[in-house]
Design an enzyme around this catalytic site. Structure first.
Site, PDB file in Angstrom:
ATOM      1  N   CYS A 114     -23.897   1.929  13.158  1.00 45.53           N
ATOM      2  CA  CYS A 114     -24.053   2.612  11.861  1.00 45.53           C
ATOM      3  C   CYS A 114     -25.418   2.362  11.219  1.00 45.53           C
ATOM      4  O   CYS A 114     -25.797   3.086  10.301  1.00 45.53           O
ATOM      5  CB  CYS A 114     -22.926   2.221  10.916  1.00 45.53           C
ATOM      6  SG  CYS A 114     -21.345   2.834  11.506  1.00 45.53           S
ATOM      7  N   HIS A 259     -25.372   3.905   3.627  1.00 47.89           N
ATOM      8  CA  HIS A 259     -24.507   4.365   4.709  1.00 47.89           C
ATOM      9  C   HIS A 259     -23.139   4.716   4.121  1.00 47.89           C
ATOM     10  O   HIS A 259     -22.611   3.996   3.277  1.00 47.89           O
ATOM     11  CB  HIS A 259     -24.382   3.269   5.772  1.00 47.89           C
ATOM     12  CG  HIS A 259     -23.331   3.566   6.778  1.00 47.89           C
ATOM     13  ND1 HIS A 259     -23.219   4.809   7.373  1.00 47.89           N
ATOM     14  CD2 HIS A 259     -22.327   2.815   7.285  1.00 47.89           C
ATOM     15  CE1 HIS A 259     -22.198   4.796   8.208  1.00 47.89           C
ATOM     16  NE2 HIS A 259     -21.637   3.596   8.164  1.00 47.89           N
ATOM     17  N   ASN A 289     -16.978   8.732   7.600  1.00 46.45           N
ATOM     18  CA  ASN A 289     -18.050   7.865   8.102  1.00 46.45           C
ATOM     19  C   ASN A 289     -18.629   8.492   9.375  1.00 46.45           C
ATOM     20  O   ASN A 289     -17.984   8.485  10.422  1.00 46.45           O
ATOM     21  CB  ASN A 289     -17.457   6.479   8.389  1.00 46.45           C
ATOM     22  CG  ASN A 289     -18.482   5.495   8.936  1.00 46.45           C
ATOM     23  OD1 ASN A 289     -19.584   5.871   9.304  1.00 46.45           O
ATOM     24  ND2 ASN A 289     -18.093   4.232   8.999  1.00 46.45           N
TER      25      ASN A 289
HETATM   26  N1  COA Z   1      -2.564   4.826   6.456  1.00 42.72           N
HETATM   27  C1  COA Z   1      -1.590   4.062   5.900  1.00 42.72           C
HETATM   28  N2  COA Z   1      -1.506   2.730   6.118  1.00 42.72           N
HETATM   29  C2  COA Z   1      -2.427   2.173   6.905  1.00 42.72           C
HETATM   30  C3  COA Z   1      -3.450   2.925   7.516  1.00 42.72           C
HETATM   31  C4  COA Z   1      -3.492   4.295   7.265  1.00 42.72           C
HETATM   32  N3  COA Z   1      -4.444   5.092   7.782  1.00 42.72           N
HETATM   33  N4  COA Z   1      -4.228   2.091   8.231  1.00 42.72           N
HETATM   34  C5  COA Z   1      -3.712   0.851   8.100  1.00 42.72           C
HETATM   35  N5  COA Z   1      -2.621   0.913   7.304  1.00 42.72           N
HETATM   36  C6  COA Z   1      -1.760  -0.196   6.892  1.00 42.72           C
HETATM   37  C7  COA Z   1      -1.882  -1.398   7.778  1.00 42.72           C
HETATM   38  O1  COA Z   1      -1.040  -1.274   8.884  1.00 42.72           O
HETATM   39  C8  COA Z   1      -1.461  -2.524   6.873  1.00 42.72           C
HETATM   40  O2  COA Z   1      -0.078  -2.529   6.792  1.00 42.72           O
HETATM   41  P1  COA Z   1       0.730  -3.923   6.674  1.00 42.72           P
HETATM   42  O3  COA Z   1       0.281  -4.554   5.398  1.00 42.72           O
HETATM   43  O4  COA Z   1       2.163  -3.489   6.656  1.00 42.72           O
HETATM   44  O5  COA Z   1       0.327  -4.704   7.877  1.00 42.72           O
HETATM   45  C9  COA Z   1      -1.985  -2.065   5.531  1.00 42.72           C
HETATM   46  O6  COA Z   1      -2.165  -0.646   5.628  1.00 42.72           O
HETATM   47  C10 COA Z   1      -3.305  -2.695   5.170  1.00 42.72           C
HETATM   48  O7  COA Z   1      -3.642  -2.242   3.897  1.00 42.72           O
HETATM   49  P2  COA Z   1      -4.739  -2.950   3.039  1.00 42.72           P
HETATM   50  O8  COA Z   1      -4.584  -4.443   3.091  1.00 42.72           O
HETATM   51  O9  COA Z   1      -4.762  -2.310   1.688  1.00 42.72           O
HETATM   52  O10 COA Z   1      -6.031  -2.564   3.861  1.00 42.72           O
HETATM   53  P3  COA Z   1      -7.502  -2.830   3.432  1.00 42.72           P
HETATM   54  O11 COA Z   1      -7.602  -3.060   1.980  1.00 42.72           O
HETATM   55  O12 COA Z   1      -8.114  -3.847   4.328  1.00 42.72           O
HETATM   56  O13 COA Z   1      -8.188  -1.437   3.732  1.00 42.72           O
HETATM   57  C11 COA Z   1      -9.793  -0.484   5.214  1.00 42.72           C
HETATM   58  C12 COA Z   1      -8.370  -1.026   5.057  1.00 42.72           C
HETATM   59  C13 COA Z   1      -9.997  -0.153   6.685  1.00 42.72           C
HETATM   60  C14 COA Z   1      -9.918   0.810   4.401  1.00 42.72           C
HETATM   61  C15 COA Z   1     -10.803  -1.528   4.700  1.00 42.72           C
HETATM   62  O14 COA Z   1     -10.548  -2.788   5.284  1.00 42.72           O
HETATM   63  C16 COA Z   1     -12.234  -1.140   4.997  1.00 42.72           C
HETATM   64  O15 COA Z   1     -12.711  -0.146   4.530  1.00 42.72           O
HETATM   65  N6  COA Z   1     -12.966  -1.974   5.740  1.00 42.72           N
HETATM   66  C17 COA Z   1     -14.336  -1.672   6.101  1.00 42.72           C
HETATM   67  C18 COA Z   1     -14.307  -0.636   7.181  1.00 42.72           C
HETATM   68  C19 COA Z   1     -15.649  -0.056   7.449  1.00 42.72           C
HETATM   69  O16 COA Z   1     -16.385   0.234   6.559  1.00 42.72           O
HETATM   70  N7  COA Z   1     -15.922   0.135   8.735  1.00 42.72           N
HETATM   71  C20 COA Z   1     -17.086   0.778   9.173  1.00 42.72           C
HETATM   72  C21 COA Z   1     -18.285  -0.079   8.989  1.00 42.72           C
HETATM   73  S1  COA Z   1     -19.644   0.843   9.541  1.00 42.72           S
END
Ligand code: COA
Length: 332
Positions: A114, A259, A289
């Site tokens: 990225c 980004h 993204n």
């Molecule tokens: N829809 C619904 N639920 C989902 C899901 C989706 N698409 N993807 C995951 N879940 C669930 C998981 O299974 C988990 O369930 P559980 O608690 O029963 O195990 C739960 O949602 C996790 O939720 P939460 O703790 O609120 O997730 P989060 O706050 O960590 O958010 C991201 C997840 C991915 C949005 C966040 O971690 C993020 O943006 N991280 C950075 C990612 C990024 O920028 N990557 C690219 C870098 S270049």
């Protein structure tokens, strides 16, 4: 003569097919609310059958070349950044070079995920400052939709990524007032497995197998919370480093192009740095993204909307798999 590297043209291309959060909720256990609340994404673009990364890249490139008032034959180096290469080898640059009829100029891929566009900007600037090349075409292209796991197993990543391409022409210039003023790059391979696609892997035997495919080993895996935490600390760090290098303050910058990984990451970073959100444009709601293509697509939109004027300062920062991260300041 002082040599400067200046962006003289921008272009972008996104597939026409819109895939909304509601569309994904029909095939995955997810919802518009879950995706939007955590990422700011409403929809993304996915390519149709028959469209290759080099098609998107070549179209964005032609627009950038045209905006720079050049012809493809004027380009003397092609750099391509991607994490979703057309083939394992040769690099996607070979296919874009062929589509643009770029003759025998050097064409190479840079892999910095990225942060790729900023790695490309630094590489182009170094080649221009050394006078080895004078007109560099930098294309950042991603077709990620074909490599995502659209089952519940992959829902944490499948909803985040989109397809698209952005391109810039960077030219040697004696205009000391304008150009790429600073680029700072970093990486930390210690966290390589926190956001990666493990297979096919030349470190493993077999490098891929039907069992590996069935287990989802060819799809991205991400420790989302870990990535989030590192992004919101590394991005402000590299912004400060780049501002300090030029003895600038954040209030001197007219536009911040971050980004587009996650709106919440960017809001957090803007808050830490006291940046007005009105100066941090965003298109993640429409494109998701697009990895290395995110910043150049955003830049092209700003330029074509006439929002960037000559002499303005643009700050850029990106963070991604590797980990890699970087920051840049450009005087338009
Ligand atoms: N829809 C619904 N639920 C989902 C899901 C989706 N698409 N993807 C995951 N879940 C669930 C998981 O299974 C988990 O369930 P559980 O608690 O029963 O195990 C739960 O949602 C996790 O939720 P939460 O703790 O609120 O997730 P989060 O706050 O960590 O958010 C991201 C997840 C991915 C949005 C966040 O971690 C993020 O943006 N991280 C950075 C990612 C990024 O920028 N990557 C690219 C870098 S270049």
């Amino acid at each position: 003569m002082v040599i400067n590297a200046r962006i003289t043209g921008t272009g972008s291309c996104v597939p026409s097919r819109v895939v909304s959060n509601h569309d994904l909720a029909k095939i995955l256990n997810t919802s518009d609310e879950w995706i939007y609340q955590r990422s700011g994404i409403r929809e993304r673009r996915h390519v149709d059958a028959g469209v290759a990364p080099s098609d998107l890249g070549a179209e964005a490139a032609l627009k950038a070349i045209d905006a720079a008032n050049l012809k493809p034959g004027d380009i003397d180096l092609l750099l391509v950044t991607t994490l979703s290469s057309e083939h394992t080898f040769p690099g996607t640059a070979a296919f874009i070079q062929r589509k643009l009829n770029l003759g025998t100029i050097p064409a190479l891929d840079l892999r910095a995920q990225c942060s790729g566009f900023l790695y490309g900007l630094a590489t182009a600037r170094a080649f221009i400052n050394s006078s080895q090349y004078r007109r560099v075409l930098l294309v950042s292209v991603e077709v990620q939709s074909r490599g995502l796991d659209f089952s519940d197993r992959g829902r944490d990543t499948a909803v985040l990524f989109g397809d698209g391409a952005g391109a810039v022409v960077i030219e040697q210039s004696s205009d000391v007032e304008r150009g790429i003023m600073a680029v700072n790059l970093h990486s930390e391979g210690e966290h390589a497995e926190k956001l990666w696609v493990e297979y096919p892997s030349m470190a493993q035997s077999p490098h891929v197998s039907p069992e590996i495919v069935a287990e989802g080993g060819v799809f991205p895996k991400m420790d989302g919370k870990f990535v989030f935490k590192h992004a919101v600390s590394r991005l402000p760090e590299v912004v400060e480093e780049t501002l300090n290098q030029l003895h600038l303050k954040s209030r001197d910058i007219d536009w911040w192009l971050f980004h587009q990984a996650n709106l919440r990451i960017n809001e957090h970073v803007a808050g830490l740095l006291n940046l007005p959100l009105a100066q941090c444009p965003s298109n993640i709601d429409r494109y998701g993204n697009c990895s290395s293509a995110s910043i150049p697509i955003l830049l092209d939109e700003l330029v074509r909307e006439g929002r960037v004027s000559s002499g303005q300062l643009l700050g850029m920062a990106a963070f991604g798999s590797g980990f890699t991260w970087g920051g840049a300041i450009v005087r338009w």
